[in-house]
Motif scaffolding. Sequence first.
Motif, PDB file in Angstrom:
ATOM      1  N   MET A 162     -22.156  -9.559   7.093  1.00  0.00           N
ATOM      2  CA  MET A 162     -21.756  -8.837   5.797  1.00  0.00           C
ATOM      3  C   MET A 162     -22.072  -9.617   4.496  1.00  0.00           C
ATOM      4  O   MET A 162     -21.857 -10.900   4.803  1.00  0.00           O
ATOM      5  N   PRO A 163     -22.252  -9.094   3.344  1.00  0.00           N
ATOM      6  CA  PRO A 163     -22.080  -9.576   2.416  1.00  0.00           C
ATOM      7  C   PRO A 163     -20.875  -9.865   2.069  1.00  0.00           C
ATOM      8  O   PRO A 163     -19.819  -8.921   2.273  1.00  0.00           O
ATOM      9  N   SER A 164     -20.396 -11.183   1.656  1.00  0.00           N
ATOM     10  CA  SER A 164     -19.013 -11.591   1.466  1.00  0.00           C
ATOM     11  C   SER A 164     -18.669 -12.613   0.330  1.00  0.00           C
ATOM     12  O   SER A 164     -17.790 -13.150   0.164  1.00  0.00           O
ATOM     13  N   ASN A 165     -19.871 -12.417  -0.483  1.00  0.00           N
ATOM     14  CA  ASN A 165     -19.554 -13.554  -1.822  1.00  0.00           C
ATOM     15  C   ASN A 165     -18.688 -13.040  -2.925  1.00  0.00           C
ATOM     16  O   ASN A 165     -18.970 -13.402  -4.111  1.00  0.00           O
ATOM     17  N   ASN A 166     -17.789 -12.136  -2.557  1.00  0.00           N
ATOM     18  CA  ASN A 166     -16.854 -11.659  -3.534  1.00  0.00           C
ATOM     19  C   ASN A 166     -15.420 -12.223  -3.413  1.00  0.00           C
ATOM     20  O   ASN A 166     -14.674 -11.418  -2.462  1.00  0.00           O
ATOM     21  N   TYR A 167     -15.168 -13.343  -3.861  1.00  0.00           N
ATOM     22  CA  TYR A 167     -13.857 -13.851  -3.632  1.00  0.00           C
ATOM     23  C   TYR A 167     -12.618 -13.059  -4.314  1.00  0.00           C
ATOM     24  O   TYR A 167     -11.553 -12.834  -3.820  1.00  0.00           O
ATOM     25  N   ILE A 168     -13.189 -12.485  -5.588  1.00  0.00           N
ATOM     26  CA  ILE A 168     -12.219 -11.759  -6.257  1.00  0.00           C
ATOM     27  C   ILE A 168     -12.258 -10.372  -5.701  1.00  0.00           C
ATOM     28  O   ILE A 168     -13.358  -9.761  -5.655  1.00  0.00           O
ATOM     29  N   GLU A 169     -11.024  -9.685  -5.402  1.00  0.00           N
ATOM     30  CA  GLU A 169     -11.189  -8.347  -4.855  1.00  0.00           C
ATOM     31  C   GLU A 169     -10.078  -7.624  -5.597  1.00  0.00           C
ATOM     32  O   GLU A 169      -9.059  -8.119  -5.828  1.00  0.00           O
ATOM     33  N   SER A 170     -10.282  -6.302  -5.595  1.00  0.00           N
ATOM     34  CA  SER A 170      -9.162  -5.342  -5.773  1.00  0.00           C
ATOM     35  C   SER A 170      -8.059  -5.226  -4.957  1.00  0.00           C
ATOM     36  O   SER A 170      -8.418  -5.165  -3.640  1.00  0.00           O
ATOM     37  N   SER A 171      -6.803  -5.162  -5.330  1.00  0.00           N
ATOM     38  CA  SER A 171      -5.848  -4.835  -4.254  1.00  0.00           C
ATOM     39  C   SER A 171      -6.085  -3.451  -3.364  1.00  0.00           C
ATOM     40  O   SER A 171      -5.617  -3.306  -2.336  1.00  0.00           O
ATOM     41  N   PHE A 172      -6.799  -2.751  -4.080  1.00  0.00           N
ATOM     42  CA  PHE A 172      -7.402  -1.378  -3.482  1.00  0.00           C
ATOM     43  C   PHE A 172      -8.003  -1.801  -2.265  1.00  0.00           C
ATOM     44  O   PHE A 172      -7.689  -1.222  -1.084  1.00  0.00           O
ATOM     45  N   TRP A 173      -9.188  -2.499  -2.412  1.00  0.00           N
ATOM     46  CA  TRP A 173      -9.881  -2.743  -1.221  1.00  0.00           C
ATOM     47  C   TRP A 173      -9.161  -3.742  -0.402  1.00  0.00           C
ATOM     48  O   TRP A 173      -9.512  -3.919   1.147  1.00  0.00           O
ATOM     49  N   ASN A 174      -8.426  -4.493  -0.699  1.00  0.00           N
ATOM     50  CA  ASN A 174      -7.763  -5.717  -0.103  1.00  0.00           C
ATOM     51  C   ASN A 174      -6.395  -5.369   0.809  1.00  0.00           C
ATOM     52  O   ASN A 174      -6.216  -5.732   1.787  1.00  0.00           O
ATOM     53  N   PHE A 175      -5.968  -4.363   0.171  1.00  0.00           N
ATOM     54  CA  PHE A 175      -4.842  -3.669   0.825  1.00  0.00           C
ATOM     55  C   PHE A 175      -4.754  -2.219   0.926  1.00  0.00           C
ATOM     56  O   PHE A 175      -4.676  -1.809   2.196  1.00  0.00           O
ATOM     57  N   ASP A 176      -4.801  -1.508  -0.112  1.00  0.00           N
ATOM     58  CA  ASP A 176      -4.544  -0.067   0.059  1.00  0.00           C
ATOM     59  C   ASP A 176      -5.405   0.587   1.104  1.00  0.00           C
ATOM     60  O   ASP A 176      -5.233   1.636   1.833  1.00  0.00           O
ATOM     61  N   ALA A 177      -6.898   0.488   1.044  1.00  0.00           N
ATOM     62  CA  ALA A 177      -7.924   1.019   1.872  1.00  0.00           C
ATOM     63  C   ALA A 177      -7.521   0.631   3.275  1.00  0.00           C
ATOM     64  O   ALA A 177      -7.985   1.332   4.436  1.00  0.00           O
ATOM     65  N   LEU A 178      -6.785  -0.481   3.729  1.00  0.00           N
ATOM     66  CA  LEU A 178      -6.573  -1.020   5.076  1.00  0.00           C
ATOM     67  C   LEU A 178      -4.993  -0.252   5.206  1.00  0.00           C
ATOM     68  O   LEU A 178      -4.383  -0.842   6.309  1.00  0.00           O
ATOM     69  N   PHE A 179      -4.604   0.745   4.495  1.00  0.00           N
ATOM     70  CA  PHE A 179      -3.351   1.194   4.849  1.00  0.00           C
ATOM     71  C   PHE A 179      -2.269   0.307   4.679  1.00  0.00           C
ATOM     72  O   PHE A 179      -1.188   0.375   5.431  1.00  0.00           O
ATOM     73  N   GLN A 180      -2.067  -0.681   3.946  1.00  0.00           N
ATOM     74  CA  GLN A 180      -1.267  -1.776   3.867  1.00  0.00           C
ATOM     75  C   GLN A 180      -0.380  -1.230   2.743  1.00  0.00           C
ATOM     76  O   GLN A 180      -0.933  -1.036   1.515  1.00  0.00           O
ATOM     77  N   PRO A 181       0.693  -0.916   2.952  1.00  0.00           N
ATOM     78  CA  PRO A 181       1.520  -0.078   1.654  1.00  0.00           C
ATOM     79  C   PRO A 181       1.927  -1.166   0.679  1.00  0.00           C
ATOM     80  O   PRO A 181       2.092  -2.298   0.631  1.00  0.00           O
ATOM     81  N   GLN A 182       2.066  -0.317  -0.667  1.00  0.00           N
ATOM     82  CA  GLN A 182       2.334  -1.394  -1.723  1.00  0.00           C
ATOM     83  C   GLN A 182       3.557  -2.027  -1.942  1.00  0.00           C
ATOM     84  O   GLN A 182       3.559  -3.176  -2.517  1.00  0.00           O
ATOM     85  N   GLN A 183       4.535  -1.732  -0.984  1.00  0.00           N
ATOM     86  CA  GLN A 183       5.768  -2.550  -1.289  1.00  0.00           C
ATOM     87  C   GLN A 183       5.685  -3.396  -0.309  1.00  0.00           C
ATOM     88  O   GLN A 183       6.551  -4.329   0.216  1.00  0.00           O
ATOM     89  N   HIS A 184       4.514  -3.581   0.654  1.00  0.00           N
ATOM     90  CA  HIS A 184       4.437  -4.727   1.724  1.00  0.00           C
ATOM     91  C   HIS A 184       4.730  -6.329   1.152  1.00  0.00           C
ATOM     92  O   HIS A 184       3.970  -6.673   0.219  1.00  0.00           O
ATOM     93  N   PRO A 185       5.469  -6.821   2.033  1.00  0.00           N
ATOM     94  CA  PRO A 185       5.884  -8.414   1.251  1.00  0.00           C
ATOM     95  C   PRO A 185       4.512  -9.121   1.253  1.00  0.00           C
ATOM     96  O   PRO A 185       4.562 -10.027  -0.016  1.00  0.00           O
TER      97      PRO A 185
END
Length: 293
Positions: A55-78
């Motif tokens: 996979m292309p993976s050269n984007n060290y900077i990511e949005s919280s959306f793709w790093n957490f929300d898209a993975l169903f990780q809730p916004q209040q998760h520690p």
Amino acid sequence: LTSDLLVNGAWKDKKFKLYNFDALGASLQIGHLHPLLKVRHEFRKIFLEMGFTEMPSNNYIESSFWNFDALFQPQQHPARDAHDTFFISEPCLSTKFPMEYLERVRTVHSKGAYGSQGYRYDWKLEEAQKNLLRTHTTSNSARMLYKLMEKGDFKPIKYFSIDRVFRNETLDATHLAEFHQVEGVIADYNLTLGNLIGTLYEFFSKLGITQLQFKPAYNPYTEPSMEIFCFHNGLEKWIEIGNSGMFRPEMLLPMNLPPDVNVIAWGLSLERPTMIKYCLNNIRDLVGPKVDM
Ligand SMILES: COC[C@@H]1[C@H](c2ccc(C#Cc3ccccc3)cc2)[C@@H]2CN(C(=O)Nc3ccc(OC4CC4)cc3)C[C@@H](O)[C@@H](O)CN12
């Protein structure tokens, strides 16, 4: 023969032995491949042998959306607050998202959907917009799975990535604020936990690891999840060698993946096997400036 002999012509009075064209050149003290890159090459070879595509993976900077929300990780998760994650101040926010997909993610978090009750909280776009240094490469796996359906028709895939991830963690002899995550992902019809276990046996057997044990674990984005252990003959003990699971429907169905498609995935670090292979006890012997304390 020296340049002086050539310039002042004294070479004419010298006796020279026949040139040995078979002689090897002087060995040069040139560079060496870094141990991490040698082990990365080994893992890449194993994935490619198993038919995986990188996979292309050269984007060290990511949005919280793709790093957490898209993975169903809730916004209040520690894990989402600053003590575990490096947030970026400039550019602070991402603004470009696939809005129809984002709305399905908002729904599954806030009201529930697809038979899931969700987390029942007020999901905020501003939270999803926050930029960060990705805490795992699973954000790229989510991007690639979403892309699968952009063309409309699903086809099975086997993807992998090996790249840097960043965690705002306490540093110690085996933990730095960043490490390389090795991740494999398979999406196909009717995959089961048995397929995941079989794939893990095949993958680790190529590292010479044949005795595996699995322990139930928890990840926000996989259910079931398993920690992976192996009996390490050299160390004479069971050691944790990774984590794995089946991505949840709450992550896959908002992407419009067919409901009979399952996705199995697993991850491990590059540093741990490298430290074991090269008998290093302190991760600073592997990376970072050579500082004599
Ligand atoms: C915050 O810690 C994260 C890191 C890293 C890790 C953990 C989980 C994942 C994952 C995942 C995942 C799960 C489900 C779906 C997709 C990805 C990736 C990296 C290692 C994962 N670990 C790890 O690499 N250990 C390991 C791996 C290989 C190995 O090879 C030796 C030749 C035998 C030896 C050791 C386990 C532990 O070291 C753990 O303490 C540290 N973990």
